[in-house]
Design a protein around this motif. Structure first.
Motif, PDB file in Angstrom:
ATOM      1  N   SER A 137       0.839  -1.216   0.000  1.00 32.43           N
ATOM      2  CA  SER A 137       0.000   0.000   0.000  1.00 32.43           C
ATOM      3  C   SER A 137       0.860   1.246   0.000  1.00 32.43           C
ATOM      4  O   SER A 137       0.575   2.229  -0.713  1.00 32.43           O
ATOM      5  N   ILE A 138       1.948   1.237   0.775  1.00 32.54           N
ATOM      6  CA  ILE A 138       2.850   2.397   0.820  1.00 32.54           C
ATOM      7  C   ILE A 138       3.475   2.632  -0.550  1.00 32.54           C
ATOM      8  O   ILE A 138       3.531   3.766  -1.059  1.00 32.54           O
ATOM      9  N   THR A 139       3.973   1.539  -1.156  1.00 33.76           N
ATOM     10  CA  THR A 139       4.620   1.657  -2.465  1.00 33.76           C
ATOM     11  C   THR A 139       3.641   2.169  -3.514  1.00 33.76           C
ATOM     12  O   THR A 139       3.972   3.042  -4.342  1.00 33.76           O
ATOM     13  N   LEU A 140       2.420   1.632  -3.483  1.00 30.01           N
ATOM     14  CA  LEU A 140       1.416   2.053  -4.459  1.00 30.01           C
ATOM     15  C   LEU A 140       1.044   3.521  -4.275  1.00 30.01           C
ATOM     16  O   LEU A 140       0.933   4.280  -5.258  1.00 30.01           O
ATOM     17  N   ALA A 141       0.899   3.947  -3.038  1.00 30.04           N
ATOM     18  CA  ALA A 141       0.543   5.344  -2.769  1.00 30.04           C
ATOM     19  C   ALA A 141       1.632   6.296  -3.250  1.00 30.04           C
ATOM     20  O   ALA A 141       1.348   7.351  -3.847  1.00 30.04           O
ATOM     21  N   ALA A 142       2.893   5.916  -3.012  1.00 29.49           N
ATOM     22  CA  ALA A 142       3.995   6.772  -3.457  1.00 29.49           C
ATOM     23  C   ALA A 142       4.024   6.861  -4.977  1.00 29.49           C
ATOM     24  O   ALA A 142       4.263   7.943  -5.558  1.00 29.49           O
ATOM     25  N   SER A 143       3.762   5.726  -5.642  1.00 24.84           N
ATOM     26  CA  SER A 143       3.767   5.734  -7.116  1.00 24.84           C
ATOM     27  C   SER A 143       2.649   6.609  -7.657  1.00 24.84           C
ATOM     28  O   SER A 143       2.836   7.341  -8.647  1.00 24.84           O
ATOM     29  N   VAL A 144       1.472   6.549  -7.032  1.00 20.18           N
ATOM     30  CA  VAL A 144       0.339   7.366  -7.481  1.00 20.18           C
ATOM     31  C   VAL A 144       0.653   8.845  -7.330  1.00 20.18           C
ATOM     32  O   VAL A 144       0.363   9.670  -8.219  1.00 20.18           O
ATOM     33  N   MET A 145       1.251   9.215  -6.199  1.00 20.16           N
ATOM     34  CA  MET A 145       1.584  10.617  -5.963  1.00 20.16           C
ATOM     35  C   MET A 145       2.569  11.125  -7.007  1.00 20.16           C
ATOM     36  O   MET A 145       2.424  12.244  -7.536  1.00 20.16           O
ATOM     37  N   VAL A 146       3.578  10.303  -7.330  1.00 18.17           N
ATOM     38  CA  VAL A 146       4.558  10.729  -8.331  1.00 18.17           C
ATOM     39  C   VAL A 146       3.907  10.805  -9.710  1.00 18.17           C
ATOM     40  O   VAL A 146       4.176  11.721 -10.505  1.00 18.17           O
TER      41      VAL A 146
END
Length: 520
Positions: free
Chosen positions: A311-320
């Motif tokens: 979830s953390i990795t996915l959230a960071a990717s979405v933000m970028v």
């Protein structure tokens, strides 16, 4: 009346004049005998005794001749005492502990032959009584030597037995003896104690078999049958559980023994030792249980952490991906993503560790790939992560083969990351991929502190790290990188070696067959 002394032409005088010839002939015979010990020890064993023994033989011969000339039992008794004098001399040698070796018996036989050969060469004739007297002297000395040898052997055997008893008592080792012809089984007190028997209890072979733990009995019987095959050399070594015949206590024993065979190759006897190893077995079981619990815990924890980390990795990717971030927010987001990737790699390492420690190997899925392309991708990622470290990539020959690209990229990343962590500031890390025969070789080299010799033997074990003083602050932490890399190489049918010294630096060399054969 007895003779005052030998005349110039008497037989004993002639023999005394031949003394040097007899000793020379005897020495030559002994040195030429391939079975004599003189060739190995540098000279005859009886070199100091033969001159005196020769004189005794001549004295006995003179006494025999006097006995012929003298009448009466007294003279015969005196002659007998003279003949037996060499025997008395031999007994004195034995009392002085001048024990002869078996080689002396062969040398005495050569002395007898040398004397009669010289008599033949010199034309000295001996009648039956004279020859009997000379034989009697040599026979007496040979008999005494044989007695001395037997006494020495018995003393050595007793001394060896005493040392064995002392050693077995001190080490808590029991001794057993099984006569396979009569069926008699003998245990000492320690064996009885291990089997839960009192010293007065009867011991039988069927009783012994009944004391073996049911789960181990077939294995023990197979080990016994195997030792009774002459082709096995008679060796018998097995560890199993005994259930006390009287106390019911379960004990682990380590049994070592040997089977002896007769001339026809039939097993006739077994002798050996038994040692109670229950404490060691309990410690091993506790250690294995501890390792199993730790591995289960790490496996469960790793799988548990995967979901929130995803979830953390996915959230960071979405933000970028959506953009609109300020430069500061972008830096923080990238830092979150990098930390998540690092944690993901750590979790994957823990899962691989759990898999390998549970009896399996790291799974691979080989397919036709270029090792050059795999390694270049891994090195490019490391260059992006460590722009301050020069990483030189040298690709030689063809990289074609059957590889698991994801696993080999992981292996190269772990080796190169280790080289980066311990490289001297400002120095380059070199990664070279080249063919060697039917294999491909991956070499990862850096200049930095050499690996201590005492650490090399355990370098590829899990959770191994350099001492704190040598460890970089940015290291990956758990000490699993080299372990995982080694497991991946093994899974491909290869291996990893390391060389390290202060002058040439440190080089990790991974050897991989072009056709990956999963390790069994």
């Amino acid at each position: 009346m007895l003779d005052a002394g030998p005349s110039e032409g008497s037989l004993d005088s002639r023999l005394r004049r031949c003394k040097d010839d007899v000793i020379e002939r005897w020495t030559r015979r002994v040195l030429e005998d391939p079975r004599a010990e003189a060739q190995r020890s540098g000279g005859p064993v009886l070199v100091n005794e033969v001159p005196e023994l020769f004189d005794r033989m001549v004295d006995a011969l003179a006494a025999s001749r006097r006995a012929e000339r003298e009448a009466g039992d007294g003279a015969d008794l005196a002659a007998a005492e003279e003949v037996n004098r060499p025997g008395a001399h031999a007994h004195r040698c034995a009392s002085q502990r001048r024990c002869l070796r078996a080689a002396a018996l062969r040398e005495l036989g050569h002395l007898r032959a040398a004397l009669f050969e010289v008599c033949g060469d010199q034309g000295i004739s001996l009648d039956a009584r004279e020859a009997q007297a000379l034989h009697a002297v040599v026979d007496a000395r040979m008999w005494t030597s044989a007695v001395e040898i037997e006494r020495a052997a018995c003393a050595a055997l007793e001394d060896s037995g005493a040392r064995l008893r002392l050693a077995t008592q001190a080490g808590g080792v029991g001794v057993w003896d099984y006569d396979m012809v009569t069926g008699a089984l003998r245990w000492d007190d320690r064996c009885r104690e291990v089997a839960g028997l009192d010293p007065a209890s009867e011991v039988r072979y069927d009783l012994f078999l009944s004391a073996i733990h049911e789960a181990d009995r077939a294995r023990v019987e197979e080990a016994i049958r195997r030792s009774q095959d002459p082709a096995s050399g008679g060796e018998y070594s097995v560890e199993y559980r005994l259930v006390g015949l009287r106390d019911g206590v379960e004990r682990w024993v380590s049994v070592q023994g040997r089977t002896f065979f007769d001339a026809d190759g039939l097993s006739v006897r077994m002798i050996g030792t038994a040692t109670d190893v229950s404490d060691r077995k309990r410690a091993e079981a506790a250690r294995l249980e501890e390792l199993a619990f730790r591995d289960r815990f790490l496996g469960a924890l790793s799988h548990y952490l995967r979901t929130p980390l995803t979830s953390i990795t996915l959230a960071a990717s979405v933000m970028v991906h959506h953009g609109g971030l300020t430069p500061r927010q972008a830096r923080h987001t990238e830092r979150i993503a990098a930390s998540a990737r690092r944690m993901a790699r750590t979790i994957e390492d823990l899962i691989d560790l759990t898999r390998s420690r549970s009896g399996g190997s790291i799974p691979i899925a080989p397919r036709p790939e270029s090792l050059h392309v795999i390694c270049k991708g891994a090195v490019d990622e490391l260059r992006a992560m460590h722009p301050e470290v020069p990483i030189r990539l040298d690709l030689q020959g063809s990289g074609a083969g059957l590889w698991d690209p994801e696993r080999l990229a992981q292996m190269v990343t772990n080796l190169a990351q280790n080289a980066i962590d311990y490289a001297e500031a400002g120095s380059a890390v070199r990664v070279c991929i080249r063919p060697r025969g039917d294999d491909m070789v991956i070499e990862v080299h850096n200049h930095g502190p050499p690996i201590a010799a005492e650490l090399l033997a355990t370098l590829f074990e899990p959770f191994r790290q350099a001492p704190a003083a040598e460890r970089p602050s940015s290291g990956r932490g758990l000490g699993l990188g080299l372990f995982i890399a080694h497991q991946i190489a093994k899974a491909h049918g290869g291996a990893i070696e390391v060389e390290s010294d202060a002058e040439r630096g440190t080089t990790f060399t991974a050897r991989l067959p072009r056709r990956a054969e999963p390790a069994r």
